[in-house]
Design an enzyme around this catalytic site. Sequence first.
Site, short mmCIF file in Angstrom:
data_model
loop_
_atom_site.label_atom_id
_atom_site.label_comp_id
_atom_site.label_asym_id
_atom_site.label_seq_id
_atom_site.Cartn_x
_atom_site.Cartn_y
_atom_site.Cartn_z
N CYS A 1 0.82 -1.22 0.00
CA CYS A 1 0.00 0.00 0.00
C CYS A 1 0.85 1.26 0.00
CB CYS A 1 -0.95 0.00 1.19
SG CYS A 1 -0.18 -0.42 2.76
N HIS B 1 -2.75 6.45 4.73
CA HIS B 1 -1.29 6.53 4.86
C HIS B 1 -0.81 7.88 4.33
CE1 HIS B 1 -1.29 2.46 6.05
NE2 HIS B 1 -0.64 1.89 5.05
#
Length: 343
Positions: free
Chosen positions: A131, A243
Amino acid sequence: MGYRVAVVGATGAVGREMLKTLAERDFPVSEVVALASGRSVGQEVSFGEKSVLKVQALERFDFKATELAFFSPGAAVSAVHAPRAAAAGCVVIDNTSHFRMEHDVPLVVPEVNARHLKNFARRNIISNPNCSTIQMVVALKPLHDIARIRRVVVSTYQSVSGAGREAMDELFNQTRAMFVNDAAVPEQFTKPIAFNVIPHIDAFLDEGATKEEWKMAAETRKILDPDIAVIATCVRVPVFIGHAEAVHVEFEGPITEEQAVEALREAPGIQLVDKREDGGYVTPLESVGEDAVYVSRLRRDPTVPHGLAFWCVSDNLRKGAALNAVQIAEALHEQRLVKPRRG
């Protein structure tokens, strides 16, 4: 005509997001099957607003009639069942780390290297990158096209959802415990995560980097350019979803801020939100549920001859996992590399 699709790991955070994303993007399906381990059999998961699927056992499922399978059950499970599905003629899009660095398995971010998909038939498996790597290479690609990248220094601020549903529960429970003066006992993490940051994601390697940091370097080279040097420091932060990364890029030749801004504004998958004022940037909270990789705080790095620095954020469950996998399936469909089988 639609595809017969299986979602493996359907009860997990990423599996549920995959089902949601398939429905939202109206991917052409004729049938969707939710698969998980035996202990989850009989549970119900949603597919779109109206459909509810009963979870079936992965161990007993025959993939012969399935054309596409999205795997997110953990690397050890994918290692066993992804090749089994691929051998049955099903194209596997795997979200785990197990196959990513194998030379005959494409590692794909569609905005960056969709051309690599043509090589999937060797194994019938395509890997979804990490990711943190996905959002970084989406932002780097348009810049690399202008002036080749020599080196990347990145610090990540990764949400707990990257470690799974139990990790999200731990952040919630520890936060609540601290408000009532109870002990915040770590179970999923090495230290308390509530009101803290932990510079440790995945196992430590002999040279001192963690496996997460190694993944970012190795995957970036495989996806974007084998000559790019990458050093990462990956940090877990007390955020549920989303994130963030602070990225410093050194280029082989000149590149101006104006060139970078123009390239990023035109690039697929990117939203440039960069006002040099209070609040003129995107935070992880604002990225939740969104498809884009957001780039902010773009500026010149005066410490190297040709350098830029920027901040990027993305929903790690969506673009960092489920959306990227569905976009891979869309690219396979658009390039006619996979077709629905009749019968």
